[in-house]
Design a protein around this motif. Structure first.
Motif, mmCIF file in Angstrom:
data_model
loop_
_atom_site.group_PDB
_atom_site.id
_atom_site.type_symbol
_atom_site.label_atom_id
_atom_site.label_comp_id
_atom_site.label_asym_id
_atom_site.label_seq_id
_atom_site.Cartn_x
_atom_site.Cartn_y
_atom_site.Cartn_z
ATOM 1 N N THR A 21 0.856 -1.192 0.000
ATOM 2 C CA THR A 21 0.000 0.000 0.000
ATOM 3 C C THR A 21 0.886 1.234 0.000
ATOM 4 O O THR A 21 1.919 1.260 0.678
ATOM 5 C CB THR A 21 -0.917 0.059 1.251
ATOM 6 O OG1 THR A 21 -0.168 -0.216 2.433
ATOM 7 C CG2 THR A 21 -2.081 -0.892 1.108
ATOM 8 N N ASP A 22 0.472 2.250 -0.777
ATOM 9 C CA ASP A 22 1.212 3.505 -0.698
ATOM 10 C C ASP A 22 0.619 4.269 0.485
ATOM 11 O O ASP A 22 -0.375 3.857 1.074
ATOM 12 C CB ASP A 22 1.117 4.282 -2.014
ATOM 13 C CG ASP A 22 -0.302 4.706 -2.324
ATOM 14 O OD1 ASP A 22 -0.523 5.264 -3.407
ATOM 15 O OD2 ASP A 22 -1.192 4.480 -1.485
ATOM 16 N N ASP A 70 1.645 -6.272 3.126
ATOM 17 C CA ASP A 70 2.965 -6.823 3.459
ATOM 18 C C ASP A 70 4.024 -5.733 3.457
ATOM 19 O O ASP A 70 4.966 -5.751 4.259
ATOM 20 C CB ASP A 70 3.343 -7.896 2.429
ATOM 21 C CG ASP A 70 2.303 -9.006 2.386
ATOM 22 O OD1 ASP A 70 1.356 -8.895 1.584
ATOM 23 O OD2 ASP A 70 2.419 -9.938 3.193
ATOM 24 N N ILE A 71 3.870 -4.785 2.522
ATOM 25 C CA ILE A 71 4.805 -3.656 2.410
ATOM 26 C C ILE A 71 3.988 -2.372 2.477
ATOM 27 O O ILE A 71 3.003 -2.222 1.743
ATOM 28 C CB ILE A 71 5.595 -3.719 1.088
ATOM 29 C CG1 ILE A 71 6.425 -5.015 1.009
ATOM 30 C CG2 ILE A 71 6.520 -2.497 0.956
ATOM 31 C CD1 ILE A 71 7.041 -5.268 -0.359
ATOM 32 N N ILE A 72 4.390 -1.469 3.376
ATOM 33 C CA ILE A 72 3.693 -0.180 3.494
ATOM 34 C C ILE A 72 4.707 0.935 3.253
ATOM 35 O O ILE A 72 5.924 0.706 3.349
ATOM 36 C CB ILE A 72 2.990 -0.033 4.863
ATOM 37 C CG1 ILE A 72 3.996 0.076 6.013
ATOM 38 C CG2 ILE A 72 2.053 -1.208 5.091
ATOM 39 C CD1 ILE A 72 3.316 0.350 7.361
ATOM 40 N N MET A 73 4.223 2.107 2.908
ATOM 41 C CA MET A 73 5.113 3.199 2.522
ATOM 42 C C MET A 73 5.066 4.345 3.524
ATOM 43 O O MET A 73 4.014 4.642 4.095
ATOM 44 C CB MET A 73 4.736 3.736 1.131
ATOM 45 C CG MET A 73 4.739 2.689 0.012
ATOM 46 S SD MET A 73 6.277 1.756 -0.140
ATOM 47 C CE MET A 73 7.404 3.045 -0.617
ATOM 48 N N ALA A 101 6.636 -4.607 6.320
ATOM 49 C CA ALA A 101 7.857 -3.825 6.083
ATOM 50 C C ALA A 101 7.470 -2.408 5.709
ATOM 51 O O ALA A 101 6.659 -2.198 4.802
ATOM 52 C CB ALA A 101 8.661 -4.450 4.947
ATOM 53 N N LEU A 102 8.056 -1.436 6.401
ATOM 54 C CA LEU A 102 7.840 -0.017 6.087
ATOM 55 C C LEU A 102 9.005 0.462 5.224
ATOM 56 O O LEU A 102 10.158 0.407 5.661
ATOM 57 C CB LEU A 102 7.772 0.799 7.382
ATOM 58 C CG LEU A 102 7.743 2.310 7.243
ATOM 59 C CD1 LEU A 102 6.439 2.776 6.587
ATOM 60 C CD2 LEU A 102 7.911 2.978 8.616
ATOM 61 N N PHE A 103 8.704 0.874 3.985
ATOM 62 C CA PHE A 103 9.745 1.377 3.080
ATOM 63 C C PHE A 103 9.804 2.905 3.169
ATOM 64 O O PHE A 103 8.769 3.571 3.275
ATOM 65 C CB PHE A 103 9.428 1.002 1.624
ATOM 66 C CG PHE A 103 9.751 -0.424 1.228
ATOM 67 C CD1 PHE A 103 9.983 -1.412 2.164
ATOM 68 C CD2 PHE A 103 9.815 -0.774 -0.121
ATOM 69 C CE1 PHE A 103 10.248 -2.727 1.794
ATOM 70 C CE2 PHE A 103 10.097 -2.092 -0.518
ATOM 71 C CZ PHE A 103 10.316 -3.063 0.449
ATOM 72 N N GLY A 104 11.006 3.438 3.132
ATOM 73 C CA GLY A 104 11.196 4.889 3.054
ATOM 74 C C GLY A 104 11.103 5.347 1.610
ATOM 75 O O GLY A 104 11.316 4.551 0.686
ATOM 76 N N ILE A 105 10.778 6.623 1.401
ATOM 77 C CA ILE A 105 10.650 7.172 0.039
ATOM 78 C C ILE A 105 11.609 8.351 -0.128
ATOM 79 O O ILE A 105 11.477 9.365 0.553
ATOM 80 C CB ILE A 105 9.209 7.631 -0.262
ATOM 81 C CG1 ILE A 105 8.198 6.497 -0.032
ATOM 82 C CG2 ILE A 105 9.115 8.168 -1.697
ATOM 83 C CD1 ILE A 105 6.748 6.870 -0.314
ATOM 84 N N VAL A 106 12.534 8.199 -1.053
ATOM 85 C CA VAL A 106 13.505 9.268 -1.333
ATOM 86 C C VAL A 106 12.841 10.326 -2.201
ATOM 87 O O VAL A 106 12.181 9.991 -3.185
ATOM 88 C CB VAL A 106 14.746 8.694 -2.063
ATOM 89 C CG1 VAL A 106 15.701 9.807 -2.480
ATOM 90 C CG2 VAL A 106 15.459 7.664 -1.190
ATOM 91 N N GLN A 107 12.980 11.577 -1.803
ATOM 92 C CA GLN A 107 12.449 12.658 -2.605
ATOM 93 C C GLN A 107 13.616 13.540 -3.091
ATOM 94 O O GLN A 107 14.713 13.027 -3.288
ATOM 95 C CB GLN A 107 11.416 13.470 -1.802
ATOM 96 C CG GLN A 107 10.105 12.727 -1.540
ATOM 97 C CD GLN A 107 9.273 12.488 -2.785
ATOM 98 O OE1 GLN A 107 9.548 13.017 -3.874
ATOM 99 N NE2 GLN A 107 8.242 11.668 -2.662
ATOM 100 N N GLY A 108 13.359 14.839 -3.304
ATOM 101 C CA GLY A 108 14.452 15.713 -3.752
ATOM 102 C C GLY A 108 14.187 16.361 -5.098
ATOM 103 O O GLY A 108 15.047 17.052 -5.646
ATOM 104 N N GLY A 109 12.984 16.108 -5.662
ATOM 105 C CA GLY A 109 12.646 16.772 -6.931
ATOM 106 C C GLY A 109 13.659 16.425 -8.005
ATOM 107 O O GLY A 109 14.130 15.287 -8.098
#
Ligand SMILES: Nc1cc(N)c2c(=O)[nH][nH]c(=O)c2c1
Ligand SMILES: [Zn+2]
Length: 373
Positions: free
Chosen positions: A92-93, A141-144, A184-192
């Motif tokens: 899930t996002d 199973d995987i969350i954001m 599992a909690l995944f991190g999200i890289v940003q930065g444009g």
């Protein structure tokens, strides 16, 4: 069991990786494409049909399920897997992206985001804590991690502030998620589109030691070359023993060029969305089956395809169904497009295994054509 990535090999010809992602609901062969089931359903597809085209994982949107039917109801039903009768992995996002793309009256503060429901105008909010708790309740199973995906284009200073806040939010999501956890909690890289901000975001998030990392803020209208530049800037900063997920990417060329750059997971509404207006991804490039030239074409959508639609129905028949607004037509085009991408990723994995993904890419583009992306 927790989510665990297993790197099997790296392609000698490119930077592509062959891997397996072990989750509580099964194993995912990577690189993989995840069909999108926005509201707990991949539009028009049954779980059995998704399994028959070998979908190993699907994505659902937290924003939509938070608004309707609500995460408490899904939890009461036994979680999203039970609710939608899908016993394979789900990702899930976090809802942040849809808040910015769907809802009215958004207000972003350090705390989180206030917005109005696009369904009934109710005033709602999501924070790193509540977005994490909603996803815990849905049971994917995987969350954001809850993030902001800055618009494109955007001022450097805005992207800088937003990216730094997303890093602070990521830490709050980890706190709210707790450990140990099957999810599992995944991190999200940003930065444009700024290399320095991308690098800082990757360093911030990898210092928090997530079990997987997404590259967000891309595929938001920027030119493809810019997306690849940002991808190349970031991906080598991510740990090689963790999965890398490029969000919102799903055209055949981007799946190939993203895999070549070391991406392990992709998701996109493109195949299902264009299927619903009769546009097909085929081995000879894109085709619009409603075009008059297919009126009496009794061949399959794609002569090289083995999907249910191509084995049993003609272009003429599917064109007729689409023109007549028959639901079955859109189901057949959806089956084909999803099969096309899931099968493409199986060919990508074979090519990595045999150290020939670069050659495979060139041969694919030769037939498919770069114009179609
Ligand atoms: N293209 C994109 C598609 C997406 N679903 C997301 C997302 O869910 N979160 N954050 C993002 O940056 C993002 C980008
Ligand atoms: Zn087909």
């Amino acid at each position: 069991m927790a989510v665990k990535y297993e790197l099997l090999k790296t392609c000698a010809q490119t930077g592509a990786r062959l891997g397996r992602l072990h989750t509580p609901h099964g194993v995912i062969d990577t690189p993989t494409f995840m069909p999108v089931g926005t509201q707990a359903s991949v539009k028009g597809m049954s779980p059995e049909e998704l399994k028959s085209l070998n979908a190993q994982i699907i994505l659902s949107n937290t924003y939509h399920l938070f608004l309707r039917p609500g995460h408490e109801l899904v939890k009461e039903a036994g979680g999203l897997h039970k609710f939608m009768n899908w016993d394979r992995p789900i990702l899930t996002d976090s809802g942040g992206f849809q808040v910015f793309s769907l809802s009215e009256m958004r207000k972003i503060t350090e705390q989180g985001v206030e917005f109005r429901s696009h369904i009934n105008g109710d005033k709602l909010s999501l924070t790193p804590e509540s977005a994490t708790q909603v996803q815990n309740a849905l049971g994917a199973d995987i969350i954001m991690a809850f993030d902001e995906c800055p618009p494109y284009p955007a001022e450097y200073e805005y992207v800088k502030q937003s990216t730094e806040r997303t890093s602070r939010w990521a830490e709050r999501c980890l706190q709210a998620h707790g450990r140990p956890h099957d999810q599992a909690l995944f991190g999200i890289v940003q930065g444009g589109m700024h290399k320095d901000l991308r690098k800082q975001s990757a360093l911030d998030l990898t210092s928090l030691d997530f079990p997987g990392y997404a590259m967000g803020g891309l595929s938001v209208g920027e030119p493809k070359h810019l997306m690849y530049e940002m991808l190349e800037e970031t991906i080598h900063l991510l740990p090689s023993d963790k999965p890398r997920y490029l969000m919102g990417v799903g055209s055949p060329d981007a799946l190939l060029d993203g895999s070549i750059r070391g991406v392990d997971m992709f998701d996109c509404v493109l195949p299902t969305r264009i299927a619903r207006n009769g546009t097909l991804m085929t081995s000879q490039g894109r085709m619009v089956v409603r075009n008059a030239k297919y009126t009496s074409d009794f061949g399959p959508l794609d002569p090289e395809c083995t999907c249910y639609a191509c084995r049993n129905y003609s272009r003429a028949y599917i064109r007729h169904l689409i023109k007549a607004d028959e639901m079955f037509g859109l189901r057949l085009t959806t089956i084909h497009n999803l099969h096309f991408l899931v099968n493409l990723m199986a060919q990508v994995r074979d090519a990595i295994r045999e150290d020939r993904l670069g050659t495979f890419r060139d041969q694919f583009f030769e037939k498919y054509g770069m114009a179609h992306n």
